[in-house]
Motif scaffolding. Structure first.
Motif, PDB file in Angstrom:
ATOM      1  N   LEU A  48      -3.089  21.445  37.768  1.00  0.00           N
ATOM      2  CA  LEU A  48      -2.123  20.400  38.073  1.00  0.00           C
ATOM      3  C   LEU A  48      -2.751  19.021  38.186  1.00  0.00           C
ATOM      4  CD1 LEU A  48       0.812  21.078  38.380  1.00  0.00           C
ATOM      5  CD2 LEU A  48       0.587  20.936  40.841  1.00  0.00           C
ATOM      6  N   LYS A  49      -3.965  18.976  38.756  1.00  0.00           N
ATOM      7  CA  LYS A  49      -4.603  17.678  38.955  1.00  0.00           C
ATOM      8  C   LYS A  49      -5.077  17.081  37.631  1.00  0.00           C
ATOM      9  CE  LYS A  49      -5.547  17.213  43.755  1.00  0.00           C
ATOM     10  NZ  LYS A  49      -6.507  16.779  44.799  1.00  0.00           N
ATOM     11  N   ASP A  81      -1.319  12.799  32.400  1.00  0.00           N
ATOM     12  CA  ASP A  81      -0.020  12.117  32.423  1.00  0.00           C
ATOM     13  C   ASP A  81      -0.176  10.631  32.729  1.00  0.00           C
ATOM     14  OD1 ASP A  81       2.066  14.808  33.810  1.00  0.00           O
ATOM     15  OD2 ASP A  81       1.659  14.219  31.735  1.00  0.00           O
ATOM     16  N   MET A  82      -1.000  10.301  33.702  1.00  0.00           N
ATOM     17  CA  MET A  82      -1.191   8.888  34.062  1.00  0.00           C
ATOM     18  C   MET A  82      -1.756   8.106  32.889  1.00  0.00           C
ATOM     19  SD  MET A  82      -2.537   8.248  37.905  1.00  0.00           S
ATOM     20  CE  MET A  82      -3.597   9.657  38.197  1.00  0.00           C
ATOM     21  N   GLU A 116       0.827   7.812  29.997  1.00  0.00           N
ATOM     22  CA  GLU A 116       1.913   6.877  30.313  1.00  0.00           C
ATOM     23  C   GLU A 116       1.445   5.437  30.163  1.00  0.00           C
ATOM     24  OE1 GLU A 116       5.330   7.536  31.373  1.00  0.00           O
ATOM     25  OE2 GLU A 116       4.654   9.314  30.287  1.00  0.00           O
ATOM     26  N   ARG A 130      -5.753  -5.000  30.670  1.00  0.00           N
ATOM     27  CA  ARG A 130      -5.097  -4.003  31.504  1.00  0.00           C
ATOM     28  C   ARG A 130      -5.460  -2.574  31.106  1.00  0.00           C
ATOM     29  NH1 ARG A 130       1.180  -4.390  33.302  1.00  0.00           N
ATOM     30  NH2 ARG A 130       0.196  -5.949  34.600  1.00  0.00           N
ATOM     31  N   VAL A 175      -9.573   0.258  31.747  1.00  0.00           N
ATOM     32  CA  VAL A 175      -9.417   1.483  32.530  1.00  0.00           C
ATOM     33  C   VAL A 175     -10.159   2.636  31.863  1.00  0.00           C
ATOM     34  CG1 VAL A 175      -7.771   3.214  33.337  1.00  0.00           C
ATOM     35  CG2 VAL A 175      -7.220   0.788  33.530  1.00  0.00           C
ATOM     36  N   MET A 184      -4.154   1.548  39.078  1.00  0.00           N
ATOM     37  CA  MET A 184      -4.879   1.793  37.830  1.00  0.00           C
ATOM     38  C   MET A 184      -4.519   0.799  36.727  1.00  0.00           C
ATOM     39  SD  MET A 184      -5.020   5.218  35.458  1.00  0.00           S
ATOM     40  CE  MET A 184      -5.987   6.205  36.589  1.00  0.00           C
ATOM     41  N   PHE A 185      -3.230   0.523  36.574  1.00  0.00           N
ATOM     42  CA  PHE A 185      -2.803  -0.423  35.533  1.00  0.00           C
ATOM     43  C   PHE A 185      -2.192  -1.674  36.162  1.00  0.00           C
ATOM     44  CE2 PHE A 185      -3.949   2.539  32.396  1.00  0.00           C
ATOM     45  CZ  PHE A 185      -3.395   3.777  32.670  1.00  0.00           C
ATOM     46  N   GLN A 186      -2.651  -1.969  37.394  1.00  0.00           N
ATOM     47  CA  GLN A 186      -2.216  -3.178  38.115  1.00  0.00           C
ATOM     48  C   GLN A 186      -0.738  -3.148  38.471  1.00  0.00           C
ATOM     49  OE1 GLN A 186      -3.240  -5.856  34.978  1.00  0.00           O
ATOM     50  NE2 GLN A 186      -5.425  -5.398  35.109  1.00  0.00           N
ATOM     51  N   GLN A 187      -0.158  -1.968  38.510  1.00  0.00           N
ATOM     52  CA  GLN A 187       1.279  -1.870  38.744  1.00  0.00           C
ATOM     53  C   GLN A 187       1.615  -0.919  39.886  1.00  0.00           C
ATOM     54  OE1 GLN A 187       1.813  -0.320  34.793  1.00  0.00           O
ATOM     55  NE2 GLN A 187       3.018  -2.060  34.131  1.00  0.00           N
ATOM     56  N   ASP A 193      -2.468  13.989  47.843  1.00  0.00           N
ATOM     57  CA  ASP A 193      -3.529  14.968  47.584  1.00  0.00           C
ATOM     58  C   ASP A 193      -4.820  14.315  47.100  1.00  0.00           C
ATOM     59  OD1 ASP A 193      -1.094  17.359  46.309  1.00  0.00           O
ATOM     60  OD2 ASP A 193      -1.692  16.827  48.351  1.00  0.00           O
ATOM     61  N   GLY A 194      -5.212  13.239  47.760  1.00  0.00           N
ATOM     62  CA  GLY A 194      -6.479  12.594  47.431  1.00  0.00           C
ATOM     63  C   GLY A 194      -6.452  11.721  46.196  1.00  0.00           C
ATOM     64  N   MET A 195      -5.299  11.633  45.538  1.00  0.00           N
ATOM     65  CA  MET A 195      -5.205  10.802  44.332  1.00  0.00           C
ATOM     66  C   MET A 195      -4.400   9.541  44.640  1.00  0.00           C
ATOM     67  SD  MET A 195      -4.261  13.631  41.392  1.00  0.00           S
ATOM     68  CE  MET A 195      -2.842  14.308  42.263  1.00  0.00           C
ATOM     69  N   LYS A 196      -4.724   8.463  43.932  1.00  0.00           N
ATOM     70  CA  LYS A 196      -3.868   7.265  43.967  1.00  0.00           C
ATOM     71  C   LYS A 196      -3.106   7.292  42.642  1.00  0.00           C
ATOM     72  CE  LYS A 196      -6.579   4.004  46.824  1.00  0.00           C
ATOM     73  NZ  LYS A 196      -7.045   4.997  47.785  1.00  0.00           N
ATOM     74  N   MET A 197      -1.928   7.914  42.646  1.00  0.00           N
ATOM     75  CA  MET A 197      -1.215   8.092  41.394  1.00  0.00           C
ATOM     76  C   MET A 197      -0.345   6.891  41.066  1.00  0.00           C
ATOM     77  SD  MET A 197      -0.088  12.035  40.871  1.00  0.00           S
ATOM     78  CE  MET A 197       0.201  11.683  39.134  1.00  0.00           C
ATOM     79  N   VAL A 198      -0.358   6.517  39.800  1.00  0.00           N
ATOM     80  CA  VAL A 198       0.551   5.496  39.292  1.00  0.00           C
ATOM     81  C   VAL A 198       1.300   6.093  38.112  1.00  0.00           C
ATOM     82  CG1 VAL A 198      -0.907   3.567  40.018  1.00  0.00           C
ATOM     83  CG2 VAL A 198      -1.189   4.538  37.736  1.00  0.00           C
ATOM     84  N   GLN A 199       2.242   5.309  37.560  1.00  0.00           N
ATOM     85  CA  GLN A 199       3.111   5.756  36.463  1.00  0.00           C
ATOM     86  C   GLN A 199       4.153   6.747  36.980  1.00  0.00           C
ATOM     87  OE1 GLN A 199       3.442   4.650  33.383  1.00  0.00           O
ATOM     88  NE2 GLN A 199       1.745   3.209  33.463  1.00  0.00           N
ATOM     89  N   ARG A 222       6.555   8.530  35.841  1.00  0.00           N
ATOM     90  CA  ARG A 222       6.765   9.848  35.242  1.00  0.00           C
ATOM     91  C   ARG A 222       5.657  10.807  35.622  1.00  0.00           C
ATOM     92  NH1 ARG A 222       9.803  11.623  30.827  1.00  0.00           N
ATOM     93  NH2 ARG A 222      11.135   9.817  31.068  1.00  0.00           N
ATOM     94  N   ALA A 223       4.415  10.336  35.667  1.00  0.00           N
ATOM     95  CA  ALA A 223       3.284  11.190  36.043  1.00  0.00           C
ATOM     96  C   ALA A 223       3.445  11.673  37.489  1.00  0.00           C
ATOM     97  CB  ALA A 223       1.968  10.423  35.886  1.00  0.00           C
ATOM     98  N   SER A 282       6.294  14.264  37.693  1.00  0.00           N
ATOM     99  CA  SER A 282       5.881  15.554  37.134  1.00  0.00           C
ATOM    100  C   SER A 282       4.982  16.301  38.104  1.00  0.00           C
ATOM    101  CB  SER A 282       5.141  15.358  35.802  1.00  0.00           C
ATOM    102  OG  SER A 282       6.018  14.903  34.804  1.00  0.00           O
ATOM    103  N   TYR A 283       4.073  15.584  38.736  1.00  0.00           N
ATOM    104  CA  TYR A 283       3.159  16.218  39.679  1.00  0.00           C
ATOM    105  C   TYR A 283       3.915  16.781  40.886  1.00  0.00           C
ATOM    106  CZ  TYR A 283      -0.718  17.020  42.882  1.00  0.00           C
ATOM    107  OH  TYR A 283      -1.622  17.596  43.750  1.00  0.00           O
TER     108      TYR A 283
END
Lengths: 222, 229
Positions: free
Chosen positions: A86-87, A93-94, A97, A131, A135, B51-54, B61-67, B69-70, B73-74
């Motif tokens: 999953l991770k 996914d990130m 996207e 941008r 990354v 990550m993408f300045q947004q 869970d220890g992640m800094k998630m962006v986007q 849809r991602a 889904s998680y």
């Protein structure tokens, strides 16, 4: 039903191109039906095969799939290009996207009015080098591995090589500040399935030209 | 790191609202940090958290998630709201793609001029009743089950209810030609976690107003005019 996947779209890149890339990268053969007239499109709608009256449409494993992201996620899952857990999937996914946001600018570019084109090109360049590319340059530098996620070839790598090449078509020197991405580009381009896709005679479509733009407007304009 | 997820966004719906819905539907408590000032945003940027300045950004869970849809889904997968296999996931992804497109027509609403708002309202309603609602009405009619996919509550159901309520805010009788969707709306609204989310005092955000628009423009330095799509 175990035939090859069938892609229905215009004879050009548009929103179907990432699907062609991913299937090709996975080594999966596919067939294509090209929409050339409004009548063909209206018939598809009338026949009820387009869930939201839109293409891309991909017939695969007995499903009539629409929605590009859904199609790509299914293909990635099916061909083991979606990470091991999953991770890893979250990372893929990130990344995908983010790249898709950049690709959306390129997708729209041919349809912008002539007077806006230079400004839009500057925006694409700005986003790419300030941008998005930084990354992935950082990701590759930090782990020093060949692939973006989990030391294994994935959908994220395919999406990134597609985007790099698409931006380079517009801005040839765009990778000049990104040594990791330059090496990544070479590595990905040499993978057998991708190498084949990059050769003439593959299913890869050329950059959109006047004829393609006319066809889009003819088929979809109300 | 097993703390609650933490959401970073403006104090309003925007692109974060679907995430609030899904976490709430899954019965997951979450914290929120609301961006009010440019300085807060720049601090997040400088700290390398975006990550993408947004935004949206969700610490989970220890992640800094962006986007968006991602993140969705998680969350869906983690809380078993993503179907039982690849094919059910494909259906959920398709359905969510549709409701996402529909809600996308509403997303820029608060930023439009008064005149454009009226035009866009008509577009939203037209798309809802001619393109999107018929598709989901048919799904429910064809299988006769309570939920969209696999006879099991999933992300697709949460997302569709969110979309229905948002369109109803623009035209209250928009479901009048869709009996299956009316029944669906009643059913899903009475699921305990969702019922709670729909009550006052929950973390659901209200319809965006001028104050919200000002905040977004101020924090993101987004002063250009937004046109309808």
């Amino acid at each position: 039903m175990s035939g090859k996947p069938r892609l229905t779209y215009l004879n050009g890149r548009g929103r179907m191109e990432p699907v062609r890339w991913l299937l090709a990268a996975a080594g999966a053969e596919f067939e294509e039906s090209f929409l050339e007239t409004k009548e063909q499109y209206e018939k598809l709608i009338k026949d009820g095969v387009l869930m939201f009256q839109q293409v891309p449409l991909v017939e695969i494993d007995g499903m009539k799939m629409v929605q590009t992201r859904a199609i790509l996620s299914y293909i990635a899952g099916k061909y083991n290009l979606y990470g091991k857990d999953l991770k890893e999937r979250a990372l893929i996914d990130m990344y995908v996207e983010g790249i898709t946001d950049l690709m959306e600018m390129i997708l729209m570019f041919p349809f912008s009015p002539p007077e806006a084109k230079e400004k839009n090109l500057d925006s694409i360049n700005d986003r790419a080098i300030n941008r998005y590319f930084p990354v992935f340059e950082k990701v590759l530098k930090q782990h020093g591995q060949d692939f973006l996620v989990g030391n294994k070839f994935s959908w994220a790598d395919v999406q990134l090589i597609e985007a790099i090449l698409a931006v380079e078509e517009k801005i040839p020197a765009v990778l000049s500040g990104f040594p990791q991405l330059q090496a990544f580009k070479i590595r990905m381009s040499n993978m057998p399935t991708i190498k084949k896709f990059l050769q003439p005679g593959s299913r890869r479509k050329p950059p959109p030209d006047e004829r393609y733009i006319e066809t889009v407007l003819k088929i979809f304009k109300k | 790191m097993a703390g609650k997820p933490k959401l970073y966004y403006f104090d309003g719906r925007g692109k974060m609202e679907s995430i609030r819905w899904l976490l709430a539907a899954a019965g997951v408590e979450f914290e929120e940090e609301s961006l009010e000032t440019r300085e807060q945003y720049e601090k997040l940027l400088q700290g390398g958290s975006l990550m993408f300045q947004q935004v949206p950004m969700v610490e989970i869970d220890g992640m800094k998630m962006v986007q968006t849809r991602a993140i969705l889904s998680y969350v869906a997968a983690k809380y078993n709201l993503y179907g039982k296999d690849l094919k059910e996931r494909a259906l959920i992804d398709m359905y969510v793609g549709g409701t996402d497109d529909l809600m996308g027509f509403i997303l820029m609403f608060p930023f439009l001029s008064a005149e454009d708002k009226e035009k866009q309202r008509a577009v939203v309603v037209q798309k809802a009743i001619s393109r999107y609602f018929p598709a989901y009405e048919k799904v429910l009619k064809d299988h006769g089950q309570d939920f969209l996919v696999g006879n099991n509550f999933s992300w697709a159901d949460v997302h569709l209810l969110e979309a229905i309520l948002m369109v109803e805010e623009k035209k209250s009788d928009v479901l009048s030609g869709f009996p299956q969707l009316q029944a669906f709306k009643a059913r899903i609204s009475s699921i305990p976690t969702i019922k709670k989310f729909l009550e006052p005092g929950s973390q659901r955000k209200p319809v965006p107003d001028d104050k919200y628009v000002e905040t977004v423009r101020r924090v993101l330095h987004m002063y250009y005019d937004i046109k309808a799509n």
